[in-house]
Design a protein around this motif. Structure first.
Motif, mmCIF file in Angstrom:
data_model
loop_
_atom_site.group_PDB
_atom_site.id
_atom_site.type_symbol
_atom_site.label_atom_id
_atom_site.label_comp_id
_atom_site.label_asym_id
_atom_site.label_seq_id
_atom_site.Cartn_x
_atom_site.Cartn_y
_atom_site.Cartn_z
ATOM 1 N N LEU A 212 63.459 -8.158 -38.752
ATOM 2 C CA LEU A 212 63.316 -8.570 -40.117
ATOM 3 C C LEU A 212 62.198 -8.291 -40.935
ATOM 4 O O LEU A 212 60.960 -8.552 -40.477
ATOM 5 C CB LEU A 212 63.488 -10.349 -39.991
ATOM 6 N N PRO A 213 62.477 -7.734 -42.238
ATOM 7 C CA PRO A 213 61.385 -7.119 -42.947
ATOM 8 C C PRO A 213 60.392 -8.626 -43.498
ATOM 9 O O PRO A 213 61.439 -9.770 -43.484
ATOM 10 C CB PRO A 213 62.167 -6.713 -44.207
ATOM 11 N N CYS B 15 57.623 -3.270 -35.115
ATOM 12 C CA CYS B 15 57.461 -4.617 -35.452
ATOM 13 C C CYS B 15 56.100 -5.137 -35.117
ATOM 14 O O CYS B 15 55.250 -4.641 -34.126
ATOM 15 C CB CYS B 15 58.318 -5.359 -34.548
ATOM 16 N N GLY B 16 55.404 -6.061 -35.795
ATOM 17 C CA GLY B 16 54.207 -6.575 -35.501
ATOM 18 C C GLY B 16 54.082 -7.719 -34.891
ATOM 19 O O GLY B 16 52.935 -8.244 -34.099
ATOM 20 N N TRP C 42 56.876 -6.073 -40.215
ATOM 21 C CA TRP C 42 58.379 -6.580 -39.602
ATOM 22 C C TRP C 42 58.243 -7.414 -38.461
ATOM 23 O O TRP C 42 57.384 -7.436 -37.445
ATOM 24 C CB TRP C 42 59.137 -4.973 -39.172
ATOM 25 N N ARG C 43 59.264 -8.315 -38.184
ATOM 26 C CA ARG C 43 59.461 -9.149 -37.026
ATOM 27 C C ARG C 43 60.544 -9.037 -36.270
ATOM 28 O O ARG C 43 61.505 -8.901 -36.969
ATOM 29 C CB ARG C 43 58.791 -10.608 -37.193
#
Lengths: 163, 163
Positions: free
Chosen positions: B85-86, B129-130, B94-95
């Motif tokens: 998911l942005p 992703c972060g 992003w996650r």
């Protein structure tokens, strides 16, 4: 999308544009948790995030403007992201997800957050979602009350892993 | 994607196909909470959910097969969904999001869930992703321990609204 009359003018929801990003990042950073997570000196990562959201109709990035009486536009004073996610569980239900709900400190307590979340609930129903979900940090007790009053149930634990 | 040797054969992750849906729905329903939420008599809603996921590269639907020694395929014994998911918050991070993680009752306690989530963590890192996130019902205390051992922090409340 939604308008409401306030003392200072009209509160109006609309889709965010790239030029709203500085105001949105200020809203995200003006927060007990967000202060340590955001870095407005470099807007490039935010612009990449915006472009990814803007390119995908499954994600809506919304801002709330406060438009003074007689004007056509005004400062961005609120923001949130609403995403629509397909799934298999719960009989293949679509779910909507709220992220990054913020209202400018000076305007809190006037019901703007409630208007925004109620709009998001309506939009989620309109798109056929069976469930709406969000996570809020355990420390945000006012947010927990706020969402409970709107019908959300604090039924789950939200777990996060920084990558 | 990932293989691991077990007593009974090889555990192998792969992308789900439409023909895996009955087995996936059985896994979702064989669960204290899922039992009341799923309805395998009518597969049409699940097929629509599958098609929506399959059409969008932002969502991965994965199954784990148990392949007996010498065979080429075997029964589906595990499943999960991983979505990317942005966002704007956390410097446009992003996650990734885990949903519907299930392992067949007869095979629990053998580390299959750990293998799956570790694969999902690696894939989330690989895609830049972060943050990785999930919610689990408050009643699933074994799941809370499981995710904590994998590094997840139970920092948030997960709130849900049935629409």
């Amino acid at each position: 999308m939604l308008t409401a009359d306030l003392d200072g003018g009209t509160f109006r929801l609309r889709q965010a544009t790239r030029s709203d990003l500085p105001a949105m990042v200020r809203l995200l950073a003006d927060d007990a948790l967000g202060a340590g997570r955001e870095a407005a000196e470099d807007m490039a990562p935010y612009e990449r995030g915006f472009d990814a959201i803007d390119a995908d109709p499954a994600h809506l990035l919304i801002v709330g403007e406060l438009v003074p009486h007689g004007d056509e536009s005004g400062p961005v004073v609120a923001t949130f992201q609403l995403s629509f996610l397909p799934g298999i569980s719960r009989q293949g239900a679509w779910r909507s997800q709220l992220e990054g709900v913020r209202v400018a400190a000076a305007l809190r307590g006037q019901g703007l957050g409630k208007l925004m979340v109620e709009w998001a609930i309506q939009e989620s129903r309109r798109r056929g979602c069976g469930l709406m979900q969000l996570t809020t940090h355990k420390s945000r007790s006012a947010a927990h009350r706020f969402y409970r009053q709107l019908g959300f149930e604090a039924s789950h634990i939200g777990m996060k892993l920084a990558l």
